[in-house]
Design a protein around this motif. Sequence first.
Motif, short mmCIF file in Angstrom:
data_model
loop_
_atom_site.label_atom_id
_atom_site.label_comp_id
_atom_site.label_asym_id
_atom_site.label_seq_id
_atom_site.Cartn_x
_atom_site.Cartn_y
_atom_site.Cartn_z
N ILE A 319 0.84 -1.19 0.00
CA ILE A 319 0.00 0.00 0.00
C ILE A 319 0.87 1.24 0.00
O ILE A 319 1.80 1.36 0.81
CB ILE A 319 -0.93 0.03 1.24
CG1 ILE A 319 -1.95 -1.11 1.15
CG2 ILE A 319 -1.62 1.38 1.38
CD1 ILE A 319 -2.80 -1.25 2.39
N VAL A 326 -5.06 8.35 2.74
CA VAL A 326 -4.94 7.09 3.48
C VAL A 326 -6.31 6.55 3.89
O VAL A 326 -6.47 5.36 4.16
CB VAL A 326 -4.07 7.30 4.74
CG1 VAL A 326 -4.83 8.07 5.82
CG2 VAL A 326 -3.57 5.97 5.29
N ALA A 333 -6.47 -2.34 4.95
CA ALA A 333 -5.33 -2.92 5.67
C ALA A 333 -5.79 -3.67 6.91
O ALA A 333 -5.35 -4.79 7.18
CB ALA A 333 -4.34 -1.82 6.04
N PHE A 345 2.73 -1.39 4.37
CA PHE A 345 2.00 -0.12 4.34
C PHE A 345 3.01 1.03 4.33
O PHE A 345 3.74 1.22 5.28
CB PHE A 345 1.10 -0.03 5.58
CG PHE A 345 -0.08 0.89 5.44
CD1 PHE A 345 0.07 2.20 5.02
CD2 PHE A 345 -1.35 0.43 5.74
CE1 PHE A 345 -1.03 3.04 4.90
CE2 PHE A 345 -2.46 1.25 5.63
CZ PHE A 345 -2.30 2.56 5.21
N TYR A 347 3.21 5.04 4.17
CA TYR A 347 2.32 6.19 4.35
C TYR A 347 3.14 7.44 4.65
O TYR A 347 3.94 7.46 5.58
CB TYR A 347 1.35 5.90 5.48
CG TYR A 347 0.40 7.03 5.83
CD1 TYR A 347 -0.04 7.93 4.86
CD2 TYR A 347 -0.07 7.18 7.13
CE1 TYR A 347 -0.91 8.95 5.18
CE2 TYR A 347 -0.95 8.20 7.46
CZ TYR A 347 -1.36 9.09 6.47
OH TYR A 347 -2.23 10.11 6.80
N ILE A 361 -2.29 2.41 12.68
CA ILE A 361 -1.47 1.71 11.68
C ILE A 361 -0.27 1.05 12.35
O ILE A 361 0.10 -0.09 12.00
CB ILE A 361 -1.02 2.69 10.59
CG1 ILE A 361 -2.23 3.18 9.79
CG2 ILE A 361 -0.01 2.04 9.65
CD1 ILE A 361 -1.93 4.32 8.84
N CYS A 370 2.39 -8.25 8.88
CA CYS A 370 2.23 -6.86 8.44
C CYS A 370 3.38 -5.98 8.91
O CYS A 370 3.93 -6.18 10.00
CB CYS A 370 0.92 -6.28 8.97
SG CYS A 370 -0.54 -7.25 8.55
N ALA A 372 4.73 -1.58 8.52
CA ALA A 372 4.36 -0.25 8.05
C ALA A 372 5.55 0.69 8.17
O ALA A 372 6.40 0.54 9.05
CB ALA A 372 3.18 0.30 8.85
#
Length: 427
Positions: A319, A326, A333, A345, A347, A361, A370, A372
């Motif tokens: 992402i 977002v 997500a 992720f 961002y 997040i 996951c 980020a």
Amino acid sequence: MPRRLHLPMTITWFTVIFVVPMPFVLLLSRGLPTLYEPSARIILVGAIAYCWMLSAIYMSTRPRWLDRLIGLPKIYMVHGILSLLAIILAFAHKSLMNSYGLIALTGNAAFYILAFLGVWSLVFMSGWLSSRFSILGNARRALERIFHHELNVWLHRINVIAVVLIFVHVNLISYIRAITPFMVLFYAASALVAIAYAYEKLYQRFGSYRGEIESVQGIAPNTVEITMKVHGLRGRWENGDFAFIRFPRERKLHEFHPFSIVSVQGRTDIVSFAIRGDGDFTRTLVANAAPGMQSRMIPPYGRYQRFIEEHSANRPIVIFAGGIGVTPLVPVAMSYGNQGRRMHFMYAARSGDQLLYADQIRRWAQTESCDAQLKVGRFSSAEMRHAMEDDALYLIAGPATMLRSIRRMLLAHGVRSDDICYEPFTW
């Protein structure tokens, strides 16, 4: 790796450009009297222009079945390009075909209306152009201070008047009216589009979901999260969707405006939206939103969840999000990350206080599958390339320039176009 054509989009273009006008062209060309054969091509050009205008008006009803196939931003793009092509053909038809009296009056009036709206739309309504050309973008921002969102929406509806004038124009031409098969098709197509248009407008006013604001919370400078109870919406949206909302009792908030849903999809009629006060509509809403404010909502649109479901369930997801963009990707997500799917992720925002839902997040990124990366400023090309994974799906949301830049980067590094999903809010 070569880019692949997006089949639903290819079929859509082929249908509106060739399939829809084809029966009109065949019936009209076979029925034209011999006397008018020298002008046959110009007459057929006018018929094609009318078909494209009918298709553009149907697109303006935002058909939900087509949204789930190609996405509403692409529907609007097709609508805009079709309208401009129709204007070009109408100009050729008007310039090369002699007519008099009411026939000339109705045809010329329709053309001038379409030409005016075409120029107007290039500046105001066609964000897919104004986001690419700085001159149009600057003109749009300057004129929006004078001509607000609701005025632009109403002006855009004058397209219908132009099509009605063309309908009358055709009925005034005796040798066209005498071609019975063509006129049957002409009336049927016109009636079907008129019914679809009228149904959509009546549905917006009387059939859309009723709701009210339950809470308003500031989450960043000039940005609020609005939570609404929407009666009848329970479970009827997908992760990453956006909905058109209006507030009929509030001044300057009467017309529908799109906002992304930040809630995770579930069997509930409570939904939340993160809204930043950028335009006249959103500034008014951010300043005046309060619990109890009555709303109307059109059932949501969106492609992010459908896009993921169209691909293999074991493929990783990357992402890329920027700023307020977002919003639709947070529920995507949260939903797929909880299923153990490999997700990354990325961002970025201009300042730390504009990194929305940063804590949420970061907690999500503690899941084993996951991770980020949040950043103030822009990610470098090297950082974005490092985030890429083999056989991944890519979701992008943010400013239009960011979407195009990241998409170009992905394509340049061998990602197939049908493995990339983004929905720019440029209308």
